[in-house]
Design an enzyme around this catalytic site. Structure first.
Site, short mmCIF file in Angstrom:
data_model
loop_
_atom_site.label_atom_id
_atom_site.label_comp_id
_atom_site.label_asym_id
_atom_site.label_seq_id
_atom_site.Cartn_x
_atom_site.Cartn_y
_atom_site.Cartn_z
N LYS A 53 6.76 2.66 -4.79
CA LYS A 53 5.76 3.16 -3.45
C LYS A 53 5.96 4.57 -2.56
O LYS A 53 5.03 5.04 -2.60
CB LYS A 53 5.74 1.74 -2.91
CG LYS A 53 5.67 0.61 -2.74
CD LYS A 53 6.05 -0.66 -2.26
CE LYS A 53 5.24 -1.75 -2.42
NZ LYS A 53 6.07 -3.33 -1.45
N GLN A 97 10.48 -4.16 2.71
CA GLN A 97 10.17 -4.78 2.03
C GLN A 97 11.34 -5.61 1.85
O GLN A 97 13.11 -6.36 1.85
CB GLN A 97 11.18 -4.04 0.60
CG GLN A 97 11.07 -4.55 -1.18
CD GLN A 97 9.56 -4.45 -1.41
OE1 GLN A 97 9.26 -3.38 -1.36
NE2 GLN A 97 9.48 -5.68 -2.03
N ASP A 120 1.10 -3.43 5.61
CA ASP A 120 1.60 -4.54 4.34
C ASP A 120 0.60 -5.99 4.94
O ASP A 120 0.11 -7.23 3.99
CB ASP A 120 2.75 -5.09 4.81
CG ASP A 120 3.44 -4.64 3.15
OD1 ASP A 120 2.88 -4.27 2.25
OD2 ASP A 120 4.76 -5.30 3.12
#
Ligand code: NAP
Length: 283
Positions: A53, A97, A120
């Site tokens: 990422k 995460q 997200d």
């Protein structure tokens, strides 16, 4: 029929070029889009994901910060870091995460992220925005699937879509996005009876289960579009999806491969969401 592959790598390259161009335009106005990626603990898969990422951000001209913490970090300390990032004007997107260590309440941490930085798309506010058709951030994986359908010019109006899987991060938001585009949507899950009877009626099938061969050629209507979200390992240890690719490609009109299908699109849509967050913040 041999299905046309929907190439997630090629589409990602195209979309990331567009992101880089838009990021340049923002930079010219003095704003560099910034993503903060927070990793707690040393889960090996998570380490690979966050590295990818951060690299993707750098490649597209986005600023990224990787914050790594020991698995012993307290929930209070993590919540304090999220709050600091919420207040940091150089950061437009925050990604924590998952999974988090068991002593940390992941949902509480996600809810602590400002909805304006929830790139997200996992915050309840983002889920509510998707459900009601309001502006927000769409979860990256199903958003990537929608871009793949768009890339082949597929008109979902009146089509029957069957989504296999009902997780909060893939199946459910996928169903809502398809519904928003006027598809008739069926959501299947582990308690669904006679899945084959449903998939045989489908014009579009999205498999998001996490089990090999959930969808085989005998379950697919000729000409259907098949998107494979699953990530599994085959007997040789190679990455594979939920769909029996070799069999289904002979029946479907379009199909996404694994690897090289939905996977690269997920990170691409994270970049798109981060850029969008920066554009909104700079208005
Ligand atoms: P998840 O939370 O484990 O959800 C799996 C879903 O599949 C559940 O809703 C489950 O039903 C359903 N299911 C299980 N067995 C089934 C069966 N035999 N028939 C029909 N439905 C069944 O998984 P997830 O997070 O949604 O991820 C799904 C897959 O996508 C995984 O392989 C994951 O690694 C992959 N993934 C890929 C990406 C990417 O970027 N490519 C991103 C995210 C996820 P119940 O609800 O009844 O348990």
């Amino acid at each position: 029929m041999t299905a046309q592959r929907i190439d997630g790598n090629a589409l990602s390259t195209q979309l990331r070029t567009e992101v880089a161009t838009r990021a340049q335009a923002l930079k010219a106005k003095g704003v560099t889009p910034g993503l903060a990626v927070v990793l707690v603990g040393d889960n090996p898969a998570s380490q690979v994901y966050v590295r990818n990422k951060v690299k993707a951000c750098e490649d597209s001209g986005l600023h990224s910060v990787l914050e790594k913490y020991e698995a012993t970090m307290t929930e209070a300390d993590l919540l304090a870091r999220v709050e600091a990032l919420n207040n940091d004007p150089s950061i437009h997107g925050i990604l924590v995460q998952l999974p988090l260590p068991a002593h940390i309440d992941a949902q509480k941490v996600i809810e602590a992220i400002s909805p304006a930085k929830d790139v997200d798309g996992f915050h309840i506010a983002s889920a509510g925005a998707l459900m009601t058709g309001m502006p927000g951030f769409w979860p990256c994986t199903p958003y990537g699937c929608m871009k793949m359908l768009e890339s082949i010019g597929y008109d979902l109006r009146g089509k029957h879509a069957v989504v296999i899987g009902r997780s909060n991060i893939v199946g459910k938001p996928m169903a809502l996005m398809l519904l928003q585009k006027d598809a008739t949507v069926t959501v299947a899950h582990s308690r669904t009876q006679n899945l084959k009877a449903l998939t045989l009626q489908a014009d579009v099938i999205v498999a998001a289960v996490g089990k090999r061969n959930v969808l085989t050629a005998d379950m697919v209507k000729p000409g259907a579009v098949v998107l494979d979200v699953g990530m599994n390992r085959n007997d040789e240890g190679k990455l594979c999806g939920d769909v029996d690719f070799e069999g289904v490609k002979e029946v479907a009109s379009h199909i996404t491969p694994v690897p090289g299908g939905v996977g690269p699109m997920t990170i691409t849509m994270l970049l798109v969401n981060t850029l969008e967050a920066a554009e909104r913040a700079s208005k």
